[in-house]
Design an enzyme around this catalytic site. Sequence first.
Site, mmCIF file in Angstrom:
data_model
loop_
_atom_site.group_PDB
_atom_site.id
_atom_site.type_symbol
_atom_site.label_atom_id
_atom_site.label_comp_id
_atom_site.label_asym_id
_atom_site.label_seq_id
_atom_site.Cartn_x
_atom_site.Cartn_y
_atom_site.Cartn_z
ATOM 1 N N GLU A 196 6.812 106.010 66.180
ATOM 2 C CA GLU A 196 6.843 105.376 67.571
ATOM 3 C C GLU A 196 5.630 104.763 68.208
ATOM 4 O O GLU A 196 5.575 103.665 68.518
ATOM 5 C CB GLU A 196 7.527 106.079 68.571
ATOM 6 C CG GLU A 196 7.996 105.568 69.872
ATOM 7 C CD GLU A 196 9.163 104.380 69.864
ATOM 8 O OE1 GLU A 196 9.146 103.595 70.969
ATOM 9 O OE2 GLU A 196 9.731 103.917 68.626
ATOM 10 N N LEU A 219 -8.208 104.705 60.925
ATOM 11 C CA LEU A 219 -7.829 104.046 59.841
ATOM 12 C C LEU A 219 -6.890 103.149 60.225
ATOM 13 O O LEU A 219 -6.096 103.503 60.924
ATOM 14 C CB LEU A 219 -7.430 104.841 58.566
ATOM 15 C CG LEU A 219 -8.541 105.603 57.738
ATOM 16 C CD1 LEU A 219 -7.800 106.359 56.738
ATOM 17 C CD2 LEU A 219 -9.622 104.712 57.222
ATOM 18 N N GLU A 254 -6.376 109.071 47.814
ATOM 19 C CA GLU A 254 -6.213 110.560 48.730
ATOM 20 C C GLU A 254 -4.960 110.797 49.278
ATOM 21 O O GLU A 254 -4.298 109.671 49.487
ATOM 22 C CB GLU A 254 -7.438 110.998 49.299
ATOM 23 C CG GLU A 254 -8.849 110.526 48.695
ATOM 24 C CD GLU A 254 -9.872 110.421 49.921
ATOM 25 O OE1 GLU A 254 -9.812 111.511 50.631
ATOM 26 O OE2 GLU A 254 -10.853 109.510 49.820
ATOM 27 N N LYS A 305 -3.030 111.707 52.478
ATOM 28 C CA LYS A 305 -3.201 111.640 53.821
ATOM 29 C C LYS A 305 -2.656 112.931 54.632
ATOM 30 O O LYS A 305 -1.342 112.791 54.649
ATOM 31 C CB LYS A 305 -2.610 110.352 54.613
ATOM 32 C CG LYS A 305 -2.834 110.216 55.985
ATOM 33 C CD LYS A 305 -2.177 108.841 56.555
ATOM 34 C CE LYS A 305 -2.849 108.751 58.164
ATOM 35 N NZ LYS A 305 -2.419 110.094 58.900
ATOM 36 N N LYS A 362 1.420 104.563 54.788
ATOM 37 C CA LYS A 362 2.056 105.647 55.375
ATOM 38 C C LYS A 362 3.518 105.789 54.769
ATOM 39 O O LYS A 362 4.025 104.465 54.604
ATOM 40 C CB LYS A 362 2.204 105.465 56.793
ATOM 41 C CG LYS A 362 0.921 105.885 57.488
ATOM 42 C CD LYS A 362 0.865 105.875 59.027
ATOM 43 C CE LYS A 362 0.980 107.458 59.481
ATOM 44 N NZ LYS A 362 1.034 107.360 60.890
ATOM 45 N N CYS A 420 37.598 133.044 65.265
ATOM 46 C CA CYS A 420 38.518 133.813 65.487
ATOM 47 C C CYS A 420 38.826 134.513 67.078
ATOM 48 O O CYS A 420 39.833 135.088 66.924
ATOM 49 C CB CYS A 420 38.453 135.181 64.503
ATOM 50 S SG CYS A 420 36.834 136.049 65.082
ATOM 51 N N CYS A 439 29.318 137.068 65.929
ATOM 52 C CA CYS A 439 30.638 137.444 66.008
ATOM 53 C C CYS A 439 30.982 138.976 65.459
ATOM 54 O O CYS A 439 30.656 139.331 64.732
ATOM 55 C CB CYS A 439 31.357 136.588 64.930
ATOM 56 S SG CYS A 439 33.373 137.022 65.140
ATOM 57 N N CYS A 468 37.544 137.621 60.834
ATOM 58 C CA CYS A 468 37.090 136.252 61.207
ATOM 59 C C CYS A 468 37.011 135.503 59.746
ATOM 60 O O CYS A 468 36.486 135.909 58.798
ATOM 61 C CB CYS A 468 35.594 136.627 61.544
ATOM 62 S SG CYS A 468 35.235 134.710 61.998
#
EC number: 6.5.1.2
Length: 671
Positions: A34, A82, A113, A115, A314, A411, A426, A432
């Site tokens: 983002e 970069l 290489e 990243k 990426k 249960c 529980c 159960c």
Amino acid sequence: MESIEQQLTELRTTLRHHEYLYHVMDAPEIPDAEYDRLMRELRELETKHPELITPDSPTQRVGAAPLAAFSQIRHEVPMLSLDNVFDEESFLAFNKRVQDRLKSNEKVTWCCELKLDGLAVSILYENGVLVSAATRGDGTTGEDITSNVRTIRAIPLKLHGENIPARLEVRGEVFLPQAGFEKINEDARRTGGKVFANPRNAAAGSLRQLDPRITAKRPLTFFCYGVGVLEGGELPDTHLGRLMQFKAWGLPVSDRVTLCESAEEVLAFYHKVEEDRPTLGFDIDGVVIKVNSLAQQEQLGFVARAPRWAVAFKFPAQEQMTFVRDVEFQVGRTGAITPVARLEPVHVAGVLVSNATLHNADEIERLGLRIGDKVVIRRAGDVIPQVVNVVLSERPEDTREVVFPTHCPVCGSDVERVEGEAVARCTGGLICGAQRKESLKHFVSRRAMDVDGMGDKIIDQLVEKEYVHTPADLFKLTAGKLTGLERMGPKSAQNVVNALEKAKETTFARFLYALGVREVGEATAAGLAAYFGTLEALEAASIEELQKVPDVGIVVASHVHNFFAEESNRNVISELLAEGVHWPEPIVINAEEIDSPFAGKTVVLTGSLSQMSRDDAKARLVELGAKVAGSVSKKTDLVIAGEAAGSKLAKAQELGIEVIDETEMLRLLGS
């Protein structure tokens, strides 16, 4: 033009806010993808309207200001970022730009290489001795982290070899391997400390401690990838040559660095690394591609914030934003109540994600999560998707509180939370249905009773039809009853009955593991079986006696003691024995009578062995009088480290415990 100016102002303000959260507070609110999108949007607008570019725009600098708590170091050579590409088309366009800019027709080779997803640092050596270290900071001035960097074992305090420059500034990435990250969070949850969202945040938080003693306890490591200052010496005229020279001087360099002769080879490298990514043991978010020739790098030069001769390619984002539509609660084999976020479906790392674990009530409180919130989802490798953080700045008005249940959603039994534990459970035990299914699946699993052919779907049907209520009921099944299940013919039914009959002959350790006692894994079950020898002795053991077993502390001892104190559990065990479940009588081993370097020692195996299986190694060690534990503690005498040994090896080194490799183990076994 006014609207364009407003857009630019808003974008710059937003980016500066997130840069501050990321670089200064180590608490990013949005995924990298983002941030990259916002930066691309700003750069595109500024390209169209260059007259509106301001000197303080995020496109004109590298990072954010350093923390005031640290003294500052000014970089003699700026630490630039970069530029990024996100698809093959963009990389090929970058490749073409490089070819077009070079003044000669000389062939371009690429040094590729990993990243790394950590924290960029610069380290200055004078006459081969480490004298200072700094974070990237804003690219011009960074934080002085010399004391903390000196605690990282991967970083040499003094270089070795010949022709070391009088002043050499190396640059690289400090990062935290996955095993170390998990251990830090595990310890934090146990002690009520800070839990980190991802290894990058943990590495940054560890490196920027004001107390170096805290940093020293964190298993940070380092890979070198470049050079800043160089005085009083020479380096090779290729990037790869420089990395190999650094390695010769004792600086760590990734073994995945690869020289590619063409753009096609670069793409092949990218896809191979993407394929191997889940098995690397540490986080990466792409590959870095650099022109290998230093002469060509000089011809290509720099733009304002990045070199023209390198790019970061990426991977698809491992983090994305979406909304929490609801929170539901699942019940596990041991009764653990786990909250699960039901999400607005979103693609993360190439997979459509609609659910994410929230772990427990403490995690919900830590996140400050409400139903309806916008959240960041992370999915790395095969890890179950998780909620990293809540985007509080975009919280809708109609969010609802997450209410943890007081009764089991399956249960109806009470839900309890033991003091000091994060998990609520529980109390329904065998009544159960959720626990019954999961405990039976565990009981018949390969490493437990190993009932061949009895898969999860068969167990589901057996429970739903109420053919089976306890593990002992499994051994009462007939082929006739099994043929009433879906996709179960007479031959398949008889095969399952035969497998159940075969499974009656087991070992004491497997039987204990199959019972599903809380926090008793294979290694602990084996330790209990070896120490007590008989079921009667184990059932009668006190909490104090149980703690004498290697790898058993007060919590596990309490779980074991409480399990055998429960009459209904003892009744099920009696039924199992009555149905014919049995194991060989124990061979009593007196360590004092064994002439072996392992006799009487508590030994931990870690990593993979090449000459024998771990089970064979454990068996041989026990024969020679050793007690084989599953984790490293102050009680451990010896750690045997195979290939790719992780957090156990690190802890052994931290505690000063003797460590040997597989070759030495084989020599001692042979002696």
